[in-house]
Design an enzyme around this catalytic site. Structure first.
Site, PDB file in Angstrom:
ATOM      1  N   GLU A 129     -90.760 -61.974 -45.806  1.00 35.11           N
ATOM      2  CA  GLU A 129     -91.003 -60.817 -46.990  1.00 35.11           C
ATOM      3  C   GLU A 129     -92.563 -60.736 -47.529  1.00 35.11           C
ATOM      4  OE1 GLU A 129     -87.264 -60.064 -45.587  1.00 35.11           O
ATOM      5  OE2 GLU A 129     -88.644 -58.799 -46.527  1.00 35.11           O
ATOM      6  N   HIS A 182     -94.851 -58.754 -45.570  1.00 35.06           N
ATOM      7  CA  HIS A 182     -94.667 -57.201 -45.862  1.00 35.06           C
ATOM      8  C   HIS A 182     -95.751 -56.845 -46.930  1.00 35.06           C
ATOM      9  CE1 HIS A 182     -91.887 -56.170 -42.780  1.00 35.06           C
ATOM     10  NE2 HIS A 182     -90.861 -57.114 -43.383  1.00 35.06           N
TER      11      HIS A 182
HETATM   12  O1  K2U Z   1     -87.964 -57.995 -43.618  1.00 37.83           O
HETATM   13  C1  K2U Z   1     -87.013 -57.418 -43.055  1.00 37.83           C
HETATM   14  O2  K2U Z   1     -87.349 -56.729 -42.189  1.00 37.83           O
HETATM   15  C2  K2U Z   1     -85.696 -58.282 -43.103  1.00 37.83           C
HETATM   16  C3  K2U Z   1     -85.360 -59.237 -41.846  1.00 37.83           C
HETATM   17  C4  K2U Z   1     -85.757 -60.481 -42.637  1.00 37.83           C
HETATM   18  C5  K2U Z   1     -85.960 -61.648 -41.751  1.00 37.83           C
HETATM   19  C6  K2U Z   1     -86.566 -63.035 -42.262  1.00 37.83           C
HETATM   20  C7  K2U Z   1     -86.710 -63.981 -41.383  1.00 37.83           C
HETATM   21  C8  K2U Z   1     -86.449 -64.044 -40.030  1.00 37.83           C
HETATM   22  C9  K2U Z   1     -85.972 -62.946 -39.593  1.00 37.83           C
HETATM   23  C10 K2U Z   1     -85.708 -61.734 -40.260  1.00 37.83           C
HETATM   24  C11 K2U Z   1     -84.014 -59.003 -41.591  1.00 37.83           C
HETATM   25  O3  K2U Z   1     -83.056 -59.895 -42.152  1.00 37.83           O
HETATM   26  S1  K2U Z   1     -83.834 -58.973 -40.087  1.00 37.83           S
HETATM   27  C12 K2U Z   1     -82.196 -59.262 -39.552  1.00 37.83           C
HETATM   28  C13 K2U Z   1     -81.693 -60.573 -39.656  1.00 37.83           C
HETATM   29  C14 K2U Z   1     -80.559 -60.702 -40.367  1.00 37.83           C
HETATM   30  C15 K2U Z   1     -79.969 -62.003 -40.446  1.00 37.83           C
HETATM   31  C16 K2U Z   1     -80.566 -63.259 -40.176  1.00 37.83           C
HETATM   32  C17 K2U Z   1     -81.833 -63.220 -39.472  1.00 37.83           C
HETATM   33  C18 K2U Z   1     -82.529 -61.704 -39.477  1.00 37.83           C
HETATM   34 NI    NI Z   2     -89.302 -57.390 -42.001  1.00 37.35          NI
END
Ligand code: K2U
Ligand code: NI
Length: 198
Positions: free
Chosen positions: A159, A162
């Protein structure tokens, strides 16, 4: 409520911009933005609501992903020990990174990236961050120093990226996408035994 149509996707230059610090005390407008991001995560993990509105599940969301270039993101996840982590944060700043690294063996995903991206992203296993933590119950902000490790630290860094216009594919080794440095260990979640119905 935030819907998938509101999520800025890879290719939109806004996602590559740097976010700015949020003015404190929190304005009503910025508080509403934070509350909407908390609501998105809650909705995205509610089976009924997620299905009804076709929401992608998320453990985190950052303001730039809804086109707002302000240093705010929300994390809500359960870690490897089954502990819950809920961090609606304003003006986070990572002040230290461990040399040891971690990665998700299956790679990462992102609400703003609509393609499967193969490769590993190695992030600091432990971080210390200075931030303002929002409490939606009391609607107050408090200055905190967060010490995170493993999965919560990994999601925090995803995050946090971003806020600087960085997306996880940027961090994959182009030549050797599945390369694992000697100081990087996988995040491992315990296998929950399926209890056979008696
Ligand atoms: O920032 C985002 O797009 C949210 C992502 C965060 C994320 C962090 C670390 C690793 C993968 C994703 C979303 O949560 S992606 C979907 C997801 C949902 C549950 C667990 C992992 C990823
Ligand atoms: Ni993301």
């Amino acid at each position: 409520m935030i819907l998938m149509k509101d999520i800025i996707r890879e290719g939109n230059p806004l996602l590559r911009e740097k976010s700015v610090n949020v003015e404190l005390p929190l304005s009503n407008e910025d508080e509403e933005i934070l509350l909407s991001m908390i609501e998105y995560i809650d909705n995205s993990i509610d089976e009924e609501i997620a299905e009804k509105y076709d929401l992608r599940a998320a453990v985190g969301i950052a303001a730039p992903q809804i086109g707002i270039l302000k240093k705010m993101f929300v994390i809500y996840l359960t870690d490897e020990q089954g502990n819950e982590h809920f961090y609606p944060l304003v003006n986070p700043k990572i002040v230290s990174y461990s040399d040891e690294q971690i990665y998700l063996p299956g790679g990462e995903g992102c609400l703003s990236v609509d393609r499967e991206v193969t490769g590993l992203i190695h992030r600091a296993r432990r971080i210390t961050a200075d931030a303002h933590l929002y409490d939606p119950e009391t609607r107050t902000l408090k200055h905190v120093i967060l010490k995170l490790k493993n999965y919560p630290a990994l999601v925090f860094q995803h995050e946090y990226d971003h806020l600087f216009g960085t997306l996880f594919p940027d961090r994959i080794n182009k030549e050797k996408p599945l390369f694992v440095p000697e100081n990087s260990k996988p995040v491992v979640f315990p296998k929950y035994e399926e209890t056979a119905d008696k």
